[in-house]
Design a protein around this motif. Structure first.
Motif, PDB file in Angstrom:
ATOM      1  N   MET A  96       0.867  -1.170   0.000  1.00 50.65           N
ATOM      2  CA  MET A  96       0.000   0.000   0.000  1.00 50.65           C
ATOM      3  C   MET A  96       0.905   1.221   0.000  1.00 50.65           C
ATOM      4  O   MET A  96       1.806   1.322   0.840  1.00 50.65           O
ATOM      5  CB  MET A  96      -0.898  -0.003   1.237  1.00 50.65           C
ATOM      6  CG  MET A  96      -1.907   1.135   1.263  1.00 50.65           C
ATOM      7  SD  MET A  96      -3.203   0.936   0.052  1.00 50.65           S
ATOM      8  CE  MET A  96      -4.273  -0.224   0.889  1.00 50.65           C
ATOM      9  N   TYR A  97       0.658   2.145  -0.923  1.00 56.58           N
ATOM     10  CA  TYR A  97       1.475   3.338  -1.036  1.00 56.58           C
ATOM     11  C   TYR A  97       0.697   4.560  -0.552  1.00 56.58           C
ATOM     12  O   TYR A  97      -0.465   4.756  -0.931  1.00 56.58           O
ATOM     13  CB  TYR A  97       1.915   3.546  -2.494  1.00 56.58           C
ATOM     14  CG  TYR A  97       3.032   2.622  -2.881  1.00 56.58           C
ATOM     15  CD1 TYR A  97       2.796   1.268  -3.127  1.00 56.58           C
ATOM     16  CD2 TYR A  97       4.343   3.074  -2.992  1.00 56.58           C
ATOM     17  CE1 TYR A  97       3.822   0.405  -3.455  1.00 56.58           C
ATOM     18  CE2 TYR A  97       5.377   2.217  -3.334  1.00 56.58           C
ATOM     19  CZ  TYR A  97       5.108   0.890  -3.562  1.00 56.58           C
ATOM     20  OH  TYR A  97       6.135   0.028  -3.887  1.00 56.58           O
ATOM     21  N   TYR A  98       1.368   5.354   0.259  1.00 63.25           N
ATOM     22  CA  TYR A  98       0.756   6.533   0.847  1.00 63.25           C
ATOM     23  C   TYR A  98       1.509   7.796   0.454  1.00 63.25           C
ATOM     24  O   TYR A  98       2.735   7.813   0.388  1.00 63.25           O
ATOM     25  CB  TYR A  98       0.763   6.431   2.380  1.00 63.25           C
ATOM     26  CG  TYR A  98      -0.032   5.284   2.931  1.00 63.25           C
ATOM     27  CD1 TYR A  98       0.562   4.040   3.142  1.00 63.25           C
ATOM     28  CD2 TYR A  98      -1.372   5.440   3.267  1.00 63.25           C
ATOM     29  CE1 TYR A  98      -0.164   2.976   3.658  1.00 63.25           C
ATOM     30  CE2 TYR A  98      -2.108   4.387   3.784  1.00 63.25           C
ATOM     31  CZ  TYR A  98      -1.494   3.165   3.971  1.00 63.25           C
ATOM     32  OH  TYR A  98      -2.214   2.121   4.483  1.00 63.25           O
ATOM     33  N   CYS A  99       0.756   8.838   0.256  1.00 58.89           N
ATOM     34  CA  CYS A  99       1.296  10.158   0.012  1.00 58.89           C
ATOM     35  C   CYS A  99       1.272  10.932   1.339  1.00 58.89           C
ATOM     36  O   CYS A  99       0.341  10.772   2.135  1.00 58.89           O
ATOM     37  CB  CYS A  99       0.400  10.835  -1.025  1.00 58.89           C
ATOM     38  SG  CYS A  99       0.594  12.594  -1.216  1.00 58.89           S
ATOM     39  N   ALA A 100       2.291  11.740   1.567  1.00 53.50           N
ATOM     40  CA  ALA A 100       2.362  12.513   2.797  1.00 53.50           C
ATOM     41  C   ALA A 100       2.877  13.907   2.505  1.00 53.50           C
ATOM     42  O   ALA A 100       3.636  14.114   1.554  1.00 53.50           O
ATOM     43  CB  ALA A 100       3.268  11.821   3.804  1.00 53.50           C
ATOM     44  N   GLY A 113      11.512  10.052   6.855  1.00 51.88           N
ATOM     45  CA  GLY A 113      11.001   9.649   8.160  1.00 51.88           C
ATOM     46  C   GLY A 113       9.514   9.961   8.307  1.00 51.88           C
ATOM     47  O   GLY A 113       9.059  11.063   7.973  1.00 51.88           O
ATOM     48  N   ARG A 114       8.752   9.016   8.823  1.00 56.41           N
ATOM     49  CA  ARG A 114       7.305   9.194   8.971  1.00 56.41           C
ATOM     50  C   ARG A 114       6.961  10.388   9.851  1.00 56.41           C
ATOM     51  O   ARG A 114       5.988  11.103   9.609  1.00 56.41           O
ATOM     52  CB  ARG A 114       6.676   7.933   9.574  1.00 56.41           C
ATOM     53  CG  ARG A 114       6.680   6.729   8.673  1.00 56.41           C
ATOM     54  CD  ARG A 114       6.099   5.519   9.404  1.00 56.41           C
ATOM     55  NE  ARG A 114       6.948   5.096  10.505  1.00 56.41           N
ATOM     56  CZ  ARG A 114       6.574   5.055  11.774  1.00 56.41           C
ATOM     57  NH1 ARG A 114       5.355   5.436  12.108  1.00 56.41           N
ATOM     58  NH2 ARG A 114       7.405   4.635  12.707  1.00 56.41           N
ATOM     59  N   SER A 115       7.751  10.599  10.886  1.00 55.10           N
ATOM     60  CA  SER A 115       7.434  11.637  11.863  1.00 55.10           C
ATOM     61  C   SER A 115       7.595  13.048  11.308  1.00 55.10           C
ATOM     62  O   SER A 115       7.153  14.010  11.932  1.00 55.10           O
ATOM     63  CB  SER A 115       8.314  11.467  13.106  1.00 55.10           C
ATOM     64  OG  SER A 115       9.679  11.622  12.763  1.00 55.10           O
ATOM     65  N   GLU A 116       8.197  13.172  10.132  1.00 59.85           N
ATOM     66  CA  GLU A 116       8.381  14.489   9.534  1.00 59.85           C
ATOM     67  C   GLU A 116       7.102  15.015   8.891  1.00 59.85           C
ATOM     68  O   GLU A 116       7.007  16.189   8.564  1.00 59.85           O
ATOM     69  CB  GLU A 116       9.472  14.428   8.458  1.00 59.85           C
ATOM     70  CG  GLU A 116      10.852  14.043   8.968  1.00 59.85           C
ATOM     71  CD  GLU A 116      11.606  15.222   9.573  1.00 59.85           C
ATOM     72  OE1 GLU A 116      12.786  15.072   9.894  1.00 59.85           O
ATOM     73  OE2 GLU A 116      10.987  16.304   9.715  1.00 59.85           O
ATOM     74  N   TYR A 117       6.116  14.138   8.709  1.00 61.93           N
ATOM     75  CA  TYR A 117       4.938  14.497   7.921  1.00 61.93           C
ATOM     76  C   TYR A 117       3.677  14.546   8.765  1.00 61.93           C
ATOM     77  O   TYR A 117       3.467  13.723   9.655  1.00 61.93           O
ATOM     78  CB  TYR A 117       4.769  13.519   6.758  1.00 61.93           C
ATOM     79  CG  TYR A 117       5.926  13.588   5.796  1.00 61.93           C
ATOM     80  CD1 TYR A 117       7.038  12.778   5.965  1.00 61.93           C
ATOM     81  CD2 TYR A 117       5.917  14.499   4.744  1.00 61.93           C
ATOM     82  CE1 TYR A 117       8.118  12.868   5.108  1.00 61.93           C
ATOM     83  CE2 TYR A 117       6.992  14.591   3.876  1.00 61.93           C
ATOM     84  CZ  TYR A 117       8.095  13.773   4.069  1.00 61.93           C
ATOM     85  OH  TYR A 117       9.160  13.868   3.220  1.00 61.93           O
ATOM     86  N   TYR A 118       2.839  15.508   8.454  1.00 61.83           N
ATOM     87  CA  TYR A 118       1.615  15.733   9.210  1.00 61.83           C
ATOM     88  C   TYR A 118       0.370  15.276   8.455  1.00 61.83           C
ATOM     89  O   TYR A 118      -0.542  14.721   9.035  1.00 61.83           O
ATOM     90  CB  TYR A 118       1.487  17.225   9.538  1.00 61.83           C
ATOM     91  CG  TYR A 118       0.300  17.566  10.391  1.00 61.83           C
ATOM     92  CD1 TYR A 118      -0.848  18.110   9.822  1.00 61.83           C
ATOM     93  CD2 TYR A 118       0.317  17.332  11.758  1.00 61.83           C
ATOM     94  CE1 TYR A 118      -1.947  18.412  10.588  1.00 61.83           C
ATOM     95  CE2 TYR A 118      -0.788  17.635  12.544  1.00 61.83           C
ATOM     96  CZ  TYR A 118      -1.911  18.183  11.949  1.00 61.83           C
ATOM     97  OH  TYR A 118      -2.999  18.483  12.728  1.00 61.83           O
TER      98      TYR A 118
END
Length: 130
Positions: A96-100, A113-118
């Motif tokens: 599954m591909y996600y845009c952030a 890094g996941r934590s960089e995105y809101y």
């Protein structure tokens, strides 16, 4: 409210290509999309979401090792759309591909890094058959 909507996922044979899109909307200020740093992530069942490619508001691009030479991230600010061109896909690209997206005050220390995105989209499934 900022919304990100992915599209373009589907089934493809190994060695083929696929282009994912992520449309942004809900911005309250002009040129907001152009000021957004964005990324593509993927998540395998039971695993944490991992960064695949990222592009910041200045156009600086970061790729995960698994994506280098095969994937290309691009950003159409006029159309408020983020893309991920996937070439030479492999079965292990199935995910599954996600845009952030995010509006960082300074340069991201870890663009993948996941934590960089809101802001996050709901995801689009990519399945690669051998």
């Amino acid at each position: 409210k900022v919304q990100l909507v992915e599209s373009g996922g589907g089934s493809v044979q190994a060695g083929g290509s696929l282009r994912l899109s992520c449309a942004g909307s809900g911005y309250t200020a002009p040129n907001s999309f152009s000021r957004m740093s964005m990324g593509w992530f993927r998540q395998y069942p039971g695993n944490e979401r991992e960064g695949v490619a990222a592009i910041d508001s200045d156009g600086r691009i970061t790729y995960a090792n698994s994506a280098k030479g095969r994937f290309a991230i691009s950003k159409d600010n006029a159309g408020s759309t983020l893309y991920l061109q996937m070439n030479s896909v492999r079965p292990d690209d199935s995910s599954m591909y996600y845009c952030a997206g995010s509006f960082p005050l300074t340069s991201m220390r870890q663009p993948l890094g996941r934590s960089e995105y809101y802001f996050w989209g709901q995801g689009t499934q990519v399945t690669v058959s051998s």
